[in-house]
Design an enzyme around this catalytic site. Structure first.
Site, PDB file in Angstrom:
ATOM      1  N   ASN A  10    -103.788  28.242  67.985  1.00  0.00           N
ATOM      2  CA  ASN A  10    -103.796  28.828  66.644  1.00  0.00           C
ATOM      3  C   ASN A  10    -104.486  27.839  65.717  1.00  0.00           C
ATOM      4  OD1 ASN A  10    -103.261  29.969  64.189  1.00  0.00           O
ATOM      5  ND2 ASN A  10    -101.024  29.738  64.294  1.00  0.00           N
ATOM      6  N   LYS A  12    -105.362  28.247  62.757  1.00  0.00           N
ATOM      7  CA  LYS A  12    -104.959  28.459  61.353  1.00  0.00           C
ATOM      8  C   LYS A  12    -106.212  28.438  60.460  1.00  0.00           C
ATOM      9  CE  LYS A  12    -100.436  26.702  62.492  1.00  0.00           C
ATOM     10  NZ  LYS A  12     -99.212  26.050  62.083  1.00  0.00           N
ATOM     11  N   HIS A  96     -96.015  35.309  62.386  1.00  0.00           N
ATOM     12  CA  HIS A  96     -95.987  33.846  62.255  1.00  0.00           C
ATOM     13  C   HIS A  96     -95.188  33.463  61.011  1.00  0.00           C
ATOM     14  CE1 HIS A  96     -97.192  29.699  61.821  1.00  0.00           C
ATOM     15  NE2 HIS A  96     -97.595  29.741  63.080  1.00  0.00           N
ATOM     16  N   GLU A  98     -95.616  31.265  58.869  1.00  0.00           N
ATOM     17  CA  GLU A  98     -96.414  31.030  57.654  1.00  0.00           C
ATOM     18  C   GLU A  98     -96.737  32.350  56.966  1.00  0.00           C
ATOM     19  OE1 GLU A  98     -99.397  28.557  59.517  1.00  0.00           O
ATOM     20  OE2 GLU A  98     -97.870  27.016  59.823  1.00  0.00           O
ATOM     21  N   GLU A 168     -91.091  29.956  67.764  1.00  0.00           N
ATOM     22  CA  GLU A 168     -91.603  28.840  66.978  1.00  0.00           C
ATOM     23  C   GLU A 168     -90.569  28.454  65.924  1.00  0.00           C
ATOM     24  OE1 GLU A 168     -96.206  28.740  67.291  1.00  0.00           O
ATOM     25  OE2 GLU A 168     -95.618  29.792  65.472  1.00  0.00           O
ATOM     26  N   GLY A 174     -95.836  21.940  62.674  1.00  0.00           N
ATOM     27  CA  GLY A 174     -96.647  21.034  61.878  1.00  0.00           C
ATOM     28  C   GLY A 174     -95.882  19.828  61.372  1.00  0.00           C
ATOM     29  N   SER A 214     -95.361  21.800  67.186  1.00  0.00           N
ATOM     30  CA  SER A 214     -95.708  20.419  67.530  1.00  0.00           C
ATOM     31  C   SER A 214     -95.850  20.185  69.041  1.00  0.00           C
ATOM     32  CB  SER A 214     -94.704  19.439  66.918  1.00  0.00           C
ATOM     33  OG  SER A 214     -94.723  19.552  65.490  1.00  0.00           O
TER      34      SER A 214
HETATM   35  P1  PGA Z   1     -98.206  23.172  65.308  1.00  0.00           P
HETATM   36  O1  PGA Z   1     -98.300  24.729  64.929  1.00  0.00           O
HETATM   37  O2  PGA Z   1     -98.542  23.057  66.779  1.00  0.00           O
HETATM   38  O3  PGA Z   1     -99.224  22.509  64.453  1.00  0.00           O
HETATM   39  O4  PGA Z   1     -96.806  22.728  65.026  1.00  0.00           O
HETATM   40  C1  PGA Z   1     -97.856  25.720  65.824  1.00  0.00           C
HETATM   41  C2  PGA Z   1     -97.996  27.078  65.179  1.00  0.00           C
HETATM   42  O5  PGA Z   1     -97.718  27.209  63.978  1.00  0.00           O
HETATM   43  O6  PGA Z   1     -98.376  28.056  65.846  1.00  0.00           O
END
Ligand code: PGA
Length: 253
Positions: A10, A12, A96, A98, A168, A174, A214
């Site tokens: 992803n 983003k 997601h 976000e 997640e 993140g 992460s």
């Molecule tokens: P990250 O994001 O690996 O940077 O923690 C994962 C995601 O949001 O899909």
């Protein structure tokens, strides 16, 4: 039948088109041969067509990070699932955290997006996961079960079986804080049991559940070795080819 693992990237809202192209080329050139897992890249919408064309004919697939639930119409700035499919992508992320948090997407909206993604012939990558406050209070199982119930459980068994779920935990996204392999396994087993209760063994045993939050080269192998973890949805660590290829190695090895 063992489940084939999936490593999904992803990106983003990162990279410019030329960086996305070099990253994709480096990934394609560095893939293990034979490739024993599925690789999905989710670039920003604007480069999706370019990246989908670049991987055409390889075993790498592409996903959109989002779509609208309507087919077409007066939705300025939006992109439908049909448009995503039309440029060669095969998957679409939805739910997601976000999108849920920053763009106010709730379970009914995500459910409508799941239906739109399926209507367009794409595979949904359905994200779920709890906040730190919910985990601290011990409410994570009930919270995730509700996300599944309201977002996915209207689907027929033969449809749900092909959906990809990504667990997640928001507190791990993140932040550099990864769920421990045990925490991931516990929740993945819970998700699979919830699906087993509702849909039976065939669907529960076939469905892939990815971990996201992460994931990195140095923790991927221990996460992916858990019996109910079928791969990862990788954000930050998917932006560098070397690290991402190590994650792929951990899933395919
Ligand atoms: P990250 O994001 O690996 O940077 O923690 C994962 C995601 O949001 O899909």
């Amino acid at each position: 039948m063992p489940r084939t693992k999936i490593v999904a990237a992803n990106w983003k809202m990162n990279l410019l088109m030329k960086d996305g192209i070099s990253l994709t080329e480096a990934i394609c050139n560095g893939l293990p041969d034979p490739l024993r897992c599925e690789i999905i890249l989710a670039p920003p919408m604007l480069f999706l067509k370019e990246i989908a064309s670049l991987v055409d004919g390889t075993s790498v697939r592409t996903a959109a990070q989002n779509c609208h639930y309507e087919v077409s119409g007066a939705y300025t700035g939006e992109v439908s699932a049909e448009m995503v499919a039309n440029v060669g992508a095969t998957h679409c992320i939805t739910g997601h955290s976000e999108r849920r948090e920053l763009f106010n997407e709730n379970n009914p909206i995500i459910r409508a997006k799941v239906d739109a993604i399926l209507r367009a012939g794409l595979v949904p990558i359905f994200c779920c996961g709890e906040s730190l406050a919910i985990r601290t209070s011990g409410g994570q199982n009930a919270f995730v079960a509700n996300q599944l119930e309201e977002g996915l459980f209207h689907l027929a068994p033969d449809v749900l079986e092909h959906v990809i779920i990504a667990y997640e935990p928001i507190w791990a996204i993140g932040t550099g804080v990864t769920a421990s392999p045990q925490q991931a396994q516990e929740m993945h087993a819970f998700i699979r049991e919830t699906i087993r209760l509702k849909y039976g063994n065939g669907v529960a045993d076939a469905l892939r559940i990815l971990y996201g939050g992460s994931v990195k080269a140095d923790n991927a192998a221990s996460l992916f070795s858990q019996p109910d973890v079928d791969g990862g949805l990788v954000g930050g660590a998917s932006l560098q080819p070397d690290g991402f290829l190590k994650i792929i190695e951990a899933a395919c090895g």
